[in-house]
Scaffold this active site. Structure first.
Site, PDB file in Angstrom:
ATOM      1  N   CYS A   1      45.223  35.411  37.136  1.00  0.00           N
ATOM      2  CA  CYS A   1      45.860  34.524  38.048  1.00  0.00           C
ATOM      3  C   CYS A   1      45.488  35.090  39.706  1.00  0.00           C
ATOM      4  O   CYS A   1      44.879  35.896  39.593  1.00  0.00           O
ATOM      5  CB  CYS A   1      47.456  34.820  38.063  1.00  0.00           C
ATOM      6  SG  CYS A   1      47.853  34.579  36.301  1.00  0.00           S
TER       7      CYS A   1
ATOM      8  N   GLY B   1      42.172  31.112  38.226  1.00  0.00           N
ATOM      9  CA  GLY B   1      43.165  30.419  37.435  1.00  0.00           C
ATOM     10  C   GLY B   1      43.001  29.038  37.618  1.00  0.00           C
ATOM     11  O   GLY B   1      43.231  28.425  38.801  1.00  0.00           O
TER      12      GLY B   1
ATOM     13  N   ASN C   1      50.164  38.307  39.451  1.00  0.00           N
ATOM     14  CA  ASN C   1      48.823  38.681  38.828  1.00  0.00           C
ATOM     15  C   ASN C   1      48.679  39.738  38.153  1.00  0.00           C
ATOM     16  O   ASN C   1      49.243  40.792  38.733  1.00  0.00           O
ATOM     17  CB  ASN C   1      47.893  38.293  40.210  1.00  0.00           C
ATOM     18  CG  ASN C   1      46.344  38.791  39.475  1.00  0.00           C
ATOM     19  OD1 ASN C   1      45.539  39.169  40.462  1.00  0.00           O
ATOM     20  ND2 ASN C   1      45.920  38.578  38.405  1.00  0.00           N
ATOM     21  N   GLY C   2      48.502  39.846  37.018  1.00  0.00           N
ATOM     22  CA  GLY C   2      48.386  40.993  36.036  1.00  0.00           C
ATOM     23  C   GLY C   2      49.162  40.758  34.996  1.00  0.00           C
ATOM     24  O   GLY C   2      49.373  39.589  34.444  1.00  0.00           O
TER      25      GLY C   2
ATOM     26  N   TYR D   1      32.702  40.595  37.482  1.00  0.00           N
ATOM     27  CA  TYR D   1      32.654  39.264  37.245  1.00  0.00           C
ATOM     28  C   TYR D   1      33.851  38.614  37.727  1.00  0.00           C
ATOM     29  O   TYR D   1      33.524  37.269  38.481  1.00  0.00           O
ATOM     30  CB  TYR D   1      32.812  39.280  35.548  1.00  0.00           C
ATOM     31  CG  TYR D   1      33.122  37.735  35.038  1.00  0.00           C
ATOM     32  CD1 TYR D   1      32.331  36.640  35.299  1.00  0.00           C
ATOM     33  CD2 TYR D   1      34.581  37.388  35.118  1.00  0.00           C
ATOM     34  CE1 TYR D   1      32.514  35.333  34.613  1.00  0.00           C
ATOM     35  CE2 TYR D   1      34.859  35.926  34.944  1.00  0.00           C
ATOM     36  CZ  TYR D   1      33.854  34.945  34.584  1.00  0.00           C
ATOM     37  OH  TYR D   1      34.278  33.781  34.202  1.00  0.00           O
TER      38      TYR D   1
END
Ligand code: AMP
Length: 483
Positions: A16, A42, A117-118, A257
């Site tokens: 996210c 996302g 996010n996580g 990445y």
């Protein structure tokens, strides 16, 4: 993040991006732009919640940012000078609108929205306890657990409740929250996922990555520190340290990445780090060849670094079709394999009769590598040498990067030589773990590890409570057996 048991499917976690801004008149429009820059984090759903001085208008939908927020009517409805947003990358049947963030709740103290996010690693355990206490969950996201923990907290203002809730959760989280005239940013004590603070004139901004500051013309100020809570209120930025400190464990895969190459993380240019990783890879495992070819797009910076270090010429031997989604979005192996062909094509003129070095950032299931190596051979390559700018991905991520279960990871099942045979390359080499740390400016990996590198080492820095606990079905069976 999804709270279904992790081993029920190979595609349960999400990746996210989050963004928030306080102050400007067109806050939601800035959030939409910020989310656009974070789209790579996302691509399945996005949402924005704003605060107009009284209400919290919101819009959430499945799809990409440009489509969701491209409508004037939608943007007009998101009034107010404070707003937060979220992009999400979910890959299960649970891609339902009710799971699209930011989540919103009405508390005694007023409305509150939360973008995460996580991935929380004890959310299932907490959820079961909360359900027993009568909490009614609306979604299957782990993020909702935080909302219920706030609701059942002992009281106090929004900050007290958020802190009390977060002290109970384990896992990785970078949060951006919206209350009345207040935007709050938090990073978990290990700082696994990124979060940066910027200023747009006198207006503070929070974002997962600096590229989201660039797009709105905001100035990067600093990274939010691990375990820090920043409260943006009336143009002021207040910094709190409400959690017990823990060693910093920033996700090393963001460098390899996940992050955009034009972002800065912890003061490093991601692009430069990737080039250094490529150079280190060449130092460790160069081979006599005619051409260095990146697997686009993520392999490009590392391939440039490799070519520079080795002195072998760099060329775009594979052209990517930008109008197809990431391979990972495809739900079945069959479609995924097809997806790789849709995405890449060999630039024959540059491959015919050449000894080729292919550089990619990672091998997960091996699907991409198999197809790309085959593509090189079909295009007339004399030799194909695969070089990977990360160590073998042998373990799943439980902290917010989407990876399949361990059993589906090629490096979990096979040795490097077996992987080479599987992908059909003449040689295969991965960067060493110490080499990776070297590219990041460390002499080597310390025993305690300066980053979270669990996907390569299995060394998980935060407890995996839900993932080690028995599954609900097992608990049921255990209870039956005892009865
Ligand atoms: P695979 O084809 O399963 O071996 O996946 C490796 C390819 O997927 C590489 O080209 C990577 O650039 C890309 N990749 C690696 N990790 C992820 C991720 N978490 N989400 C999407 N793509 C990824």
């Amino acid at each position: 993040m999804l709270t279904t048991h992790p081993f029920d499917d190979d595609k349960l976690r999400e990746e996210c991006g989050v963004f928030g801004v306080l102050g400007p008149l067109d806050a939601a429009a800035l959030v939409a732009l910020g989310l656009h820059a974070l789209q790579h984090r996302g691509q399945e759903a996005a949402g924005i919640v704003s605060f107009d001085g009284r209400d919290f208008p919101s819009h959430r939908a499945l799809g990409q940012v440009g489509d969701i927020f491209g409508s004037e009517a939608v943007m007009r409805s998101l009034k107010g000078n404070a707003a937060i947003g979220h992009v999400r990358y979910a890959t299960t049947g649970e891609t339902a609108v009710r799971n699209v963030q930011p989540l919103y709740a009405e508390f005694e103290f007023g409305g509150f929205a939360l973008a995460h996010n996580g991935n929380l690693t004890n959310a299932l355990m907490l959820r079961r306890q909360l359900v027993r206490r009568g909490c009614l969950f609306q979604s299957t996201t782990d993020t909702e657990t935080i909302i219920h923990l706030m609701a059942t907290a002992r009281g106090g203002n929004v900050i007290d409740r958020l802190v009390e809730a977060l002290r109970q959760v384990e896992g990785a989280y970078s949060l951006v929250c919206l209350g009345k005239d207040q935007v709050i940013g938090v990073r978990d004590p290990s700082g696994v996922r990124p979060l940066v603070l910027g200023m747009l004139g006198e207006h503070p901004v929070l974002a997962s990555e600096t590229v989201a500051l660039d797009i709105i013309g905001a100035e990067y100020i600093r990274d939010v520190a691990p375990g820090e809570m920043v409260v943006l209120e009336a143009g002021q930025v207040q910094s709190l340290r409400p959690f017990q400190s823990a060693p910093s464990k920033f996700c090393i895969f963001e460098y390899i990445y996940f992050a955009r190459p034009d972002s800065f993380m912890e003061g490093h240019s991601v692009y430069e780090v990737r080039k250094k990783i490529g150079a280190q890879l060449a130092i460790e495992s160069n081979v006599d060849a005619d051409i260095v070819i990146p697997v686009p797009d993520s392999g490009v910076p590392a391939a440039l670094g490799y070519a520079e270090e080795s002195g072998i010429s760099f060329d775009l031997g594979i052209i990517r079709n930008h109008y197809v989604g990431r391979t990972f979005i495809q739900p079945t192996d069959k479609i995924r394999r097809l997806g790789v062909k849709l995405k890449h094509n060999a630039n024959r003129a540059y491959i015919q009769g050449k000894r080729v070095i292919l550089v990619d950032d990672s091998i997960v299931r091996g699907t991409t590598s198999v197809k790309i190596v085959e593509m090189m051979r079909d295009a007339g390559a004399k030799e194909v040498h695969m070089r990977i700018s990360s160590p073998p991905t042998s373990h799943s991520c439980f902290y917010g990067i989407d990876t399949p279960e361990k059993e589906k990871l090629l490096a979990h099942k096979l040795s490097v030589e077996e992987m080479r045979r599987f992908i059909g390359a003449d040689s295969l080499a991965f960067i060493s773990l110490d080499g990776l740390y070297k590219a990041l400016g460390h002499a080597k990996r310390d025993a305690g590890a300066q980053y979270c590198d669990a996907c390569f080492t299995g060394d998980y820095p935060i407890p995996l409570t839900d993932f080690e606990a028995p599954r609900p079905a097992d608990v049921h069976q255990l209870a039956e057996r005892r009865a």
